[in-house]
Every structure is written in C-alpha cells, then in structure tokens.
Design an enzyme around this catalytic site. Sequence first.
Site, mmCIF file in Angstrom:
data_model
loop_
_atom_site.group_PDB
_atom_site.id
_atom_site.type_symbol
_atom_site.label_atom_id
_atom_site.label_comp_id
_atom_site.label_asym_id
_atom_site.label_seq_id
_atom_site.Cartn_x
_atom_site.Cartn_y
_atom_site.Cartn_z
ATOM 1 N N HIS A 1 35.732 45.366 32.055
ATOM 2 C CA HIS A 1 36.537 44.874 33.167
ATOM 3 C C HIS A 1 37.786 44.121 32.706
ATOM 4 C CE1 HIS A 1 36.861 44.274 37.471
ATOM 5 N NE2 HIS A 1 37.101 42.987 37.295
ATOM 6 N N ASP B 1 32.965 49.024 32.132
ATOM 7 C CA ASP B 1 33.166 47.980 33.137
ATOM 8 C C ASP B 1 31.872 47.725 33.896
ATOM 9 O OD1 ASP B 1 34.045 46.308 35.200
ATOM 10 O OD2 ASP B 1 35.954 47.344 35.392
ATOM 11 N N SER C 1 41.150 44.530 40.102
ATOM 12 C CA SER C 1 39.794 44.364 40.610
ATOM 13 C C SER C 1 39.827 44.323 42.139
ATOM 14 C CB SER C 1 39.159 43.112 39.999
ATOM 15 O OG SER C 1 37.782 43.075 40.232
#
Length: 711
Positions: free
Chosen positions: A685, A650, A565
């Site tokens: 995610h 995501d 991320s």
Amino acid sequence: MNRLLISLGLAGTALFMCGCESMTQQTEITAPVAAKVPHEMTLHGVTRVDNYYWLRDDSRSNPQVLAHLHRENAYTEAQLGPFKPLQQQLFKELTARMTADDSSVPYRWHRHWYSRQYRPHQEYPVLVRSSTQKGPAMVLLDVNQRAAGHEFYSLGDTSISPDESVLAFAEDTLSRRIYTVHFKDLNSGQLLPDTLTNVDGAMVWSNDGRYVFYIAKDPQTLLGDRVFRHKLGTPQTADVLVYREQDDSYYLDLGKTLDETHIVLTHENTTTSEVSLLDANAPLGTFLPVLARQEGMEYSVAKRGNELYILTNWQAQNFRLMKVDIAKAGNQALWQQVIPHDADVLLEDFLLLDDFLVLQTREMGLSHIRIYPDSDPSRGYDLPFDDPAYVVGLDANPSQHSRELRVYYSSPSTPETIYQYQLDFPGRRTLLKQDKVLGGFAADNYRTERLRITARDGTPVPVTLVYRKDKFSRNGSNPLYVYGYGAYGAVIEPEFRDDIISLLDRGVVYAIAHVRGGEMLGRRWYEAGKLLHKQNSFNDFVDVTRGLLAEKYGAPGKVVAAGRSAGGLLMGAVLNQAPELYLAVAAHVPFVDVVTTMLDESIPLTTNEYDEWGDPRQKAYFDYMLGYSPYDNVKHQDYPHLLVTSGLHDSQVQYFEPAKWVAKLRDYKTDKHLLLLHTDMAAGHGGKSGRYSSYEDTALEYAFLLGLLGY
C-alpha cells in the site's frame, strides 16, 4: 522491482504534446485487453456482472493474472517512454533536495539519548543511542543491513526493555504489514533466539523485562485479533493467549502509560472504543476495561498518580476532557469535567505531565497547542504561530516529569521544525532542528493561502494553496494540481512537502481540497462525508476545482488531480461524475470496487470499515454505495488521461481493484487518452520502502502529469 522487460521499439516515437492540448498522437502499441469472464452477483434484487472478477488471485501466483499485470507494466513503460528524460530529471531533483547525512533530534529515555541517523546514499536509518545528548553514539540497529537482499523492507515498531538491555524490533519484507519480531541483546550485540511471527508489529514490555505482549494477526483477514504474552527465552509456541477480540469490526493496539505503570490495550472501530489496562508490574494478571464499550462512544486515557484523564466524545461531538480516580473509572457518574466541549474546537490529543496539561486542538481548520500550568483550565495559553496555514503537533515527550515540551511545526513553505518550549517560562523556546532543503530552496519564494470555496449546497469548503510567487499570475493561466482524500476523519495537513517544489518551480499551483469526510473543521465535517453522506466528498472536490478556476487560480484545460487509497476512491468517483474538468488524474492504490469489497468479509479490513462506508448487506447502504462506486459506475464517455498505480502485495486495497477498474475503463471509455496501470510487483500500500527509492513513485506521477502539461 520484478517487471516484465519487453523491447517494443516504439517508445521513443510516441506522444507529442503541445501546451495543454489533449494528446493527438499515441504509440501504435496495443493496450492490454483483459478477457471477459462474466461473474454474476445478486443482492437486494440487483444483479451485477463483473467481467473481470477473475483478476483476483489471493495467492498472487496465478500465471494468467501475473502475465496480465506484467503486460500492463510493459505498456505503461512504453507509453511513458517520451517522458523518461523528464522522469529521470525529476528523480534527480527530488533526491538532490535531501540531506545525505541527516538525523533526528535525540530524546532522553531512562539513562540514554536515542535517535535515528541517515548516512549518505543509504536508504534506511541507523538506530543509535548515547549516554549524553552529544556523546559518542552506539549503533543499536543498522536497518540497511537488515534490508539487504530484500526488494521491500519496512521497519515496524521498536521497543527497548525497561533496563535498556534488549531491543525488540519488527520487520515486514513482503509489504503486507505482517511483521516478524526479533530481539537483540544490546550488551553482546547478538540476536536472541526468540522470534515472533505473523504479528502486527506493536510490542510492549512488562516492567521486569521478562515478558513482551504482542498482537497476532489472522492470516486471511489480516486483523490483529489476539494478544499474547511471550516470555523471553521461550519459543513462540509456548506463548500465552491473554485476550481474544470477538468482534471482527475492532482493531487492537498496545501501548504503555507515560508513567510506565500500566500496559494499555485499545480496542476500537470507526465509531466506538474501549481501553483495558494491565499492571505492568504484574504481567501475569488480566487486562481489565476502564469502561466497557458503548456503541458510538470513543475514549482514550492518560494516567497521572491515581487519576485517569479521559478524552471522550461522550455527550461531546468534538470531544471533551474528563478525569476520575482510577479505581472508580468504571462509574461514569463520577467523571469530572476538565475541559468542556466546544462546538467550534476539536480536541485531538493531549499530554499529561506532572505539572502541566497540554492540549492539541483544531479550530477553523488550524491546529493549536494549548498549555495549562498545574492542569488549571483558567490559566491556559496558546503557543503562537503566524503562517496562514500550518500544522503543529506533539513530538517526542517520553517523560512525565519533564518541564519542557517538544512540538513539530510545518507549513507549505516552512520545512518541518522541532521546537522545545520551557513550560515554566511561557514564550521561551529553542529551535532544535529545521529540516534542510538543498537545491537552492528559499521559503520567501513561495506563498501560502487559505480560502473557502462554496460547494453546491452552500457549504464553504477549506482549501490550502501554495505557489511560487514569481511563477504565478492571477489571470487563469497557471496549471493547477488539486489533491484530496476525505475519509476516516483524516486531515491532509497543510504541511511542507519538498517534492512539490518540482511542481511549484514550474509554475504549477498546488491545492489541497479539504473535503468533507476529513476532520479539518471538526467531527461534524467528518460525519458529513461518510456513510449516506459520502457524495458530499465528491461534490466538494468538483466544486473546489470549479471555484479555483472561477477565481483564476488555474487554467481550464490545465487542471490535474491526484488522490491515494480513499483519495483514489475520490478520484474514481470524480472521474465518472465530472471528467471534463481534468486534463489528467493520478489515482494511487485506489479503493474503487466499493460494493464487492464491502460484501466480502474474507478481504482484509472489510469488517472494520462498515461504520465508514456502510454495510451493503443492508439495502439502504447497498443502494447508496452502488450509486457512487467507481467500478460500478464506469460509463461510455470520454475520460481524462489516467495513471493508476498499485502494489501486488497491498493489504489495504487489493491489487485487483485497480486492475479490474482499468480493464473496465478500457472497454467503456470513448476517448483516445492515456490509460495506464503500473503495479509494483514487490510493494504494497505504501509503495517503495527506501528514502531514495520512494521518490521513484513520485517522479513517475509528476512526469506523467507534467509531461501532459507540456513540460
């Protein structure tokens, strides 16, 4: 997982590796090449041309886009074919360390003891309760049954009604963090007709059990911007809007005070917060702010009797603790200091019991728990821990009347441990549980170190190291794995991870670079790695890598790195700025198209992020972000081997950022190293959702890195 299956016939002949040498042979399979469709964007006199903007498809249904992603997946699978046996071996190792029939430590709330149980070969927990701590368990919810038939399933928040007769639970089956809430009658075992859709998953009951408060999400931006009151037994269309957030830079959250007298609505962005309260016994009332929001001021509250305790950064960069009569909380002049600010100690959290104040702090990178009997600051004492690097924090403590305290403890060589302390007898503790690690794990085989590596500007950067003693030599011969994040003040804790045993047992030294942008060294450490100081995060990571090599913790040519991320952003920037340091890099759900994303308010979470990255509509931030944005700074140069992973659904880093990045890298890079994109077509995610299947992602990364290291 929905994946295009193509028999390419060459996977078994590709990729012959020796030690730490770069790859000299590859498959003859042609890497997917994305079409170039120029898309111009002009701002502040700068025109950027994005040739791969067309890969964005908010509907996730464009055949051309999906076909490209499937081709990338097929290419990745073929290129990693020679590593498939290693990947399968790693998956077996990772899952073999798990306890098949595991359960959490039961905690008491009202009249029952609650816990979660895992049963052999099942991916998801079973929620249970009993009338006594060790009594027969009643199943509240079998999550495995709820997940059946779904490629992805995530159980969000769960909430029991005050009379313990109804369970509310939130589910996400798309991996977009958009939840549906269901209600189960625990007496009959039947689901109630009530259903709440398009919510963020948090729900709080009024004390009479007739109403539930929840947060609704905007379907485009995915921001939770409205609070509704739902009356049990009525349709969602009849729910009452009780609060709407007008500032789209704020998140909303719902909770309840520990004494259960008030429902707590928290409004916060990266730098500012506000807390509003509603009497839980008067659910038809109005949320009223404790103190109206002030730009740059953060605070949270806990209630005991008629007093509010307030943890705040008001005139205190590392936070301090105040108290005030609840009826006078809106007048800051009446706030009384309980625990003063300390420039060297970050106040992270606190727990307010009837006769004790408990603080969770961080000093010199280590977390601490401090107990104050009678909430008297002059009588505090710390709970002692011995590891050179560890994490400790507050565990489930659901009753304000308790004279016991539960904490969790972990270190890189100590599995997560739950202790219960008798607060009336300092030093008296009971071990409630320590996670079992199967497969012959012995903590004495491993060593943890804490050290500082000096960055280029003279700043010492904390590093946590762990390695297997009998596999390590301080002569610069070991492979080195460096992990980093560095954003939002989040700390990558020096905690136990059973998955890295597969690295350590092969002689890999595992390092966490606690770069600026996290809060490892307090609030200043965070602020020194955000906005117009973001380059510090990248410099720190590069300088830590160089420092570890200089100190002989790893071998040049055998260094690999990974980040996720915002840590994927870290990887992207480092790859552009110092690619020669790394043999291979894994960038998971990487935030790499910083400028374009932060200019698009329709993308989920963008408006909440201005205080973290900057608002590029302002030229100073635009210029600075453009200077490090990984996608905008791809160069004609050699890059390390690179594995990029993403999830089609995501909601935090949209799949098209890594897809565009890989397409551009393919066009620009001058080497013949692996460049692989793997998009999970069913996940978001967080990757795969089950406790076993989640290790598939880990095995994929480790096979890629270890395979290139010659294992």
